[in-house]
Write a protein that holds these residues in place. Sequence first.
Motif, PDB file in Angstrom:
ATOM      1  N   LEU A 148      -4.214   3.101 -11.159  1.00 28.23           N
ATOM      2  CA  LEU A 148      -3.658   3.519  -9.867  1.00 28.23           C
ATOM      3  C   LEU A 148      -3.343   5.010  -9.889  1.00 28.23           C
ATOM      4  CD1 LEU A 148      -2.341   2.910  -7.030  1.00 28.23           C
ATOM      5  CD2 LEU A 148      -0.198   2.597  -8.306  1.00 28.23           C
TER       6      LEU A 148
ATOM      7  N   ARG B 225      -3.381  -1.314 -15.307  1.00 30.82           N
ATOM      8  CA  ARG B 225      -3.583  -1.274 -13.858  1.00 30.82           C
ATOM      9  C   ARG B 225      -2.757  -0.153 -13.217  1.00 30.82           C
ATOM     10  NH1 ARG B 225      -2.670  -6.770 -11.353  1.00 30.82           N
ATOM     11  NH2 ARG B 225      -1.252  -7.105 -13.072  1.00 30.82           N
TER      12      ARG B 225
ATOM     13  N   ALA C 143      -4.549   2.896  -1.996  1.00 37.95           N
ATOM     14  CA  ALA C 143      -3.745   2.687  -3.209  1.00 37.95           C
ATOM     15  C   ALA C 143      -2.846   1.471  -3.016  1.00 37.95           C
ATOM     16  CB  ALA C 143      -2.905   3.928  -3.507  1.00 37.95           C
TER      17      ALA C 143
ATOM     18  N   ARG D 123       0.827  -1.210   0.000  1.00 37.09           N
ATOM     19  CA  ARG D 123       0.000   0.000   0.000  1.00 37.09           C
ATOM     20  C   ARG D 123       0.861   1.260   0.000  1.00 37.09           C
ATOM     21  NH1 ARG D 123      -5.209  -1.193   0.677  1.00 37.09           N
ATOM     22  NH2 ARG D 123      -5.702  -3.266   1.426  1.00 37.09           N
ATOM     23  N   HIS D 124       0.325   2.289  -0.627  1.00 34.35           N
ATOM     24  CA  HIS D 124       0.976   3.598  -0.641  1.00 34.35           C
ATOM     25  C   HIS D 124       1.068   4.104   0.799  1.00 34.35           C
ATOM     26  CE1 HIS D 124       1.506   7.893  -1.341  1.00 34.35           C
ATOM     27  NE2 HIS D 124       1.894   7.581  -2.573  1.00 34.35           N
TER      28      HIS D 124
ATOM     29  N   VAL E  69      -6.971   6.364  -8.462  1.00 36.53           N
ATOM     30  CA  VAL E  69      -6.766   6.238  -7.016  1.00 36.53           C
ATOM     31  C   VAL E  69      -5.913   7.381  -6.471  1.00 36.53           C
ATOM     32  CG1 VAL E  69      -5.962   4.737  -5.151  1.00 36.53           C
ATOM     33  CG2 VAL E  69      -6.987   3.724  -7.193  1.00 36.53           C
TER      34      VAL E  69
ATOM     35  N   TYR F  38      -0.257  -1.135  -4.921  1.00 41.53           N
ATOM     36  CA  TYR F  38       0.597  -1.218  -6.113  1.00 41.53           C
ATOM     37  C   TYR F  38       0.357  -2.522  -6.861  1.00 41.53           C
ATOM     38  CZ  TYR F  38       2.875   2.995  -4.668  1.00 41.53           C
ATOM     39  OH  TYR F  38       3.104   4.300  -4.344  1.00 41.53           O
TER      40      TYR F  38
END
Length: 109
Positions: A88, A84, A23, A16-17, A92, A25
């Motif tokens: 993102l 994808r 978000a 995750r971010h 997102v 990855y």
Amino acid sequence: MTVTSRLVVDRPAGSRHPRTPQAVYPVDYGYLEGTVAADGDGVDVFRGSAVGAGVVGFFVTVDPGKRDVEVKVLIDCTADEIDRVRRLLDDVLGIGGLLVRRYVETATA
């Protein structure tokens, strides 16, 4: 002369971010060691599963919140992985980008 930089993956696929937990990855994300991008950090890289494909394109992104423009290199990414990554970035993270694909000449029969 060939110049190479080591890819440092600091956000593996599925992670995750750090500031935007929704978000996730879709592929490995990191930077090229020994390089400097516009934000002062290393050049950003998304690495997919098509081992050996090399650089397949890049995104030029605009982040209004940070007020910066960056290039994010796509290495070994399939068409699905590129889509994808685009979702993102656009949907997102809200930093939209222009996709520039590497032209690959193909043989015709």
